[in-house]
Design an enzyme around this catalytic site. Sequence first.
Site, PDB file in Angstrom:
ATOM      1  NE  ARG A  48      -4.132  -1.731   0.232  1.00 52.15           N
ATOM      2  CZ  ARG A  48      -4.224  -3.256  -0.199  1.00 52.15           C
ATOM      3  NH1 ARG A  48      -3.089  -3.459  -0.747  1.00 52.15           N
ATOM      4  NH2 ARG A  48      -5.236  -3.849   0.138  1.00 52.15           N
ATOM      5  CB  SER A  95      -8.620  -1.830   4.136  1.00 53.23           C
ATOM      6  OG  SER A  95      -8.917  -2.866   3.624  1.00 53.23           O
ATOM      7  CD  GLU A 128      -5.599   0.964   2.078  1.00 52.83           C
ATOM      8  OE1 GLU A 128      -6.362   1.491   1.248  1.00 52.83           O
ATOM      9  OE2 GLU A 128      -5.862  -0.251   2.466  1.00 52.83           O
TER      10      GLU A 128
HETATM   11  N1  EPU Z   1     -10.478 -10.717   9.904  1.00 49.95           N
HETATM   12  C1  EPU Z   1     -11.391 -10.777  11.209  1.00 49.95           C
HETATM   13  N2  EPU Z   1     -12.251  -9.815  11.502  1.00 49.95           N
HETATM   14  C2  EPU Z   1     -12.678  -8.990  10.668  1.00 49.95           C
HETATM   15  C3  EPU Z   1     -11.974  -8.947   9.305  1.00 49.95           C
HETATM   16  C4  EPU Z   1     -11.009  -9.719   9.149  1.00 49.95           C
HETATM   17  O1  EPU Z   1     -10.978 -11.693  12.169  1.00 49.95           O
HETATM   18  O2  EPU Z   1     -13.621  -8.348  11.080  1.00 49.95           O
HETATM   19  C5  EPU Z   1      -9.644 -11.749   9.687  1.00 49.95           C
HETATM   20  C6  EPU Z   1     -10.353 -12.766   8.712  1.00 49.95           C
HETATM   21  O3  EPU Z   1     -10.773 -13.808   9.287  1.00 49.95           O
HETATM   22  C7  EPU Z   1      -8.935 -13.324   8.131  1.00 49.95           C
HETATM   23  C8  EPU Z   1      -8.142 -12.156   7.886  1.00 49.95           C
HETATM   24  O4  EPU Z   1      -8.651 -11.042   9.003  1.00 49.95           O
HETATM   25  O5  EPU Z   1      -8.358 -14.215   8.690  1.00 49.95           O
HETATM   26  C9  EPU Z   1      -7.863 -11.285   6.815  1.00 49.95           C
HETATM   27  O6  EPU Z   1      -9.328 -10.707   6.418  1.00 49.95           O
HETATM   28  P1  EPU Z   1      -9.507 -10.462   4.803  1.00 49.95           P
HETATM   29  O7  EPU Z   1      -9.016 -11.435   4.062  1.00 49.95           O
HETATM   30  O8  EPU Z   1     -10.860  -9.799   4.725  1.00 49.95           O
HETATM   31  O9  EPU Z   1      -8.323  -9.304   4.201  1.00 49.95           O
HETATM   32  P2  EPU Z   1      -7.751  -7.968   5.180  1.00 49.95           P
HETATM   33  O10 EPU Z   1      -6.400  -8.232   5.380  1.00 49.95           O
HETATM   34  O11 EPU Z   1      -8.763  -7.752   6.152  1.00 49.95           O
HETATM   35  C10 EPU Z   1      -6.775  -7.061   2.855  1.00 49.95           C
HETATM   36  C11 EPU Z   1      -6.961  -5.896   2.086  1.00 49.95           C
HETATM   37  C12 EPU Z   1      -8.165  -5.625   1.370  1.00 49.95           C
HETATM   38  C13 EPU Z   1      -8.101  -6.675   0.436  1.00 49.95           C
HETATM   39  C14 EPU Z   1      -8.116  -8.098   1.077  1.00 49.95           C
HETATM   40  C15 EPU Z   1      -8.022  -9.249   0.249  1.00 49.95           C
HETATM   41  C16 EPU Z   1      -5.566  -4.167   3.576  1.00 49.95           C
HETATM   42  C17 EPU Z   1      -5.452  -3.131   4.326  1.00 49.95           C
HETATM   43  N3  EPU Z   1      -6.427  -4.793   2.974  1.00 49.95           N
HETATM   44  O12 EPU Z   1      -7.926  -7.120   3.771  1.00 49.95           O
HETATM   45  O13 EPU Z   1      -8.092  -4.553   0.647  1.00 49.95           O
HETATM   46  O14 EPU Z   1      -9.340  -6.812  -0.441  1.00 49.95           O
HETATM   47  O15 EPU Z   1      -6.801  -8.210   2.083  1.00 49.95           O
HETATM   48  O16 EPU Z   1      -6.731  -9.574  -0.182  1.00 49.95           O
HETATM   49  O17 EPU Z   1      -4.350  -4.944   3.149  1.00 49.95           O
HETATM   50  C18 EPU Z   1      -8.421  -2.244   0.763  1.00 49.95           C
HETATM   51  O18 EPU Z   1      -7.141  -1.945   0.584  1.00 49.95           O
HETATM   52  O19 EPU Z   1      -9.170  -1.157   0.642  1.00 49.95           O
HETATM   53  C19 EPU Z   1      -8.992  -3.444   0.542  1.00 49.95           C
HETATM   54  C20 EPU Z   1     -10.175  -3.865   0.702  1.00 49.95           C
END
Ligand code: EPU
Length: 351
Positions: free
Chosen positions: A169, A250, A346
């Site tokens: 990012r 995010s 972010e």
């Molecule tokens: N999780 C929780 N609770 C929540 C949300 C997530 O426990 O409320 C846990 C999930 O269970 C999972 C982990 O966190 O084990 C990761 O969750 P997720 O796959 O939804 O991805 P993320 O790390 O929260 C990132 C990006 C997203 C992108 C997704 C998929 C960042 C800041 N965000 O989210 O990007 O779509 O991975 O690759 O890196 C964005 O940048 O706006 C965005 C949506």
Amino acid sequence: MKPQILQNISLKPYNTFGIDCTAKNFIEVKTVDELLEVLKLVEQEKFPSIFILGGGSNILFLNDFDGLVIKNSIKGIEKVNNTENEENITLYVGAGEKWHQFVLFCLENNYGGIENLSLIPGTVGAAPMQNIGAYGVEICNVVERVKVIDRKTKEIKWIINDECQFGYRSSIFKHQAKDKYIIIGVEFRLTKKNHILNTSYGAIQDFLYSEDTLNLNTNQIPSINQISKAVIAIRESKLPNPKEIGNGGSFFKNPEIPSNQFEELKKEFPTIVGYAVSDEITKVPAGWLIEQCGWKGKIVGNTGAHKNQALVLVNYGDAKGEEIWNLAKEIQKSVFDKFGLNIEPEINIVG
Ligand code: EPU
């Protein structure tokens, strides 16, 4: 012709958080020449500040904006001459094209490389700023070079991929060269066959191979269209549609911490989630940390952390930017108090 600058324009339709604030001065540019004209005018008029607006999907306005907002609507998708062979093609895309429209264009033409980045809001020009990424793919994997105008010298130049200093990012445009350039277009190197597929995410696998969705055989290689369908279904199930509930995706980045610190945390919080970035660094999902602090689905005034993805802060109605920012700071504090970890926005905070 002298560019016509509009006064006191509501920015509500121009930011996906749906914050109702006003730009004292506002202009939309549709060509590079128009942009150059506006930059000339900027020198004469001495606006207190300039803000370049793309799709408005990664910003939170805290106040009315006193300076000049330039909405970048420079469009166009072209093949770059002498770059096409059997396997690859290079496309030049105007900064003002909507990102997802560009993804759809690539899918229609069977150009591979950005299918995992389906349904990301925002514009093509904003995408390299924060090196957009999802489901194992980042835009830096396909960017050849970025075309910019130097704000001071008005010179048009290319920044090649290596010089963009892409990271998680982040890029030179967000940090070292912040406010130095205006991105006017991006060149992408894409595949025409032998696409490099990334289906490693569990949720993508589930969609491709489950009976109630695509039901592919486990030995069947999915098409880029099928991967895009999977990504769209996952995003729609977890992330609120900004057209229905204001949000900027995010809100925080996932903190990257020393792996030994992660191991220590694991002793105290055995269910903590982490992904190894390298031998020394582990990335911890901020959504998990925020949920553990009790914020998931919580509504605070006009704002809250979304019920399906705690990392997404939302505007339930008429929230002011300040209100969302105050919630963000409270969330940051509670994550720090419980886990000793700093979560950084972010989203670009303007104000
Ligand atoms: N999780 C929780 N609770 C929540 C949300 C997530 O426990 O409320 C846990 C999930 O269970 C999972 C982990 O966190 O084990 C990761 O969750 P997720 O796959 O939804 O991805 P993320 O790390 O929260 C990132 C990006 C997203 C992108 C997704 C998929 C960042 C800041 N965000 O989210 O990007 O779509 O991975 O690759 O890196 C964005 O940048 O706006 C965005 C949506």
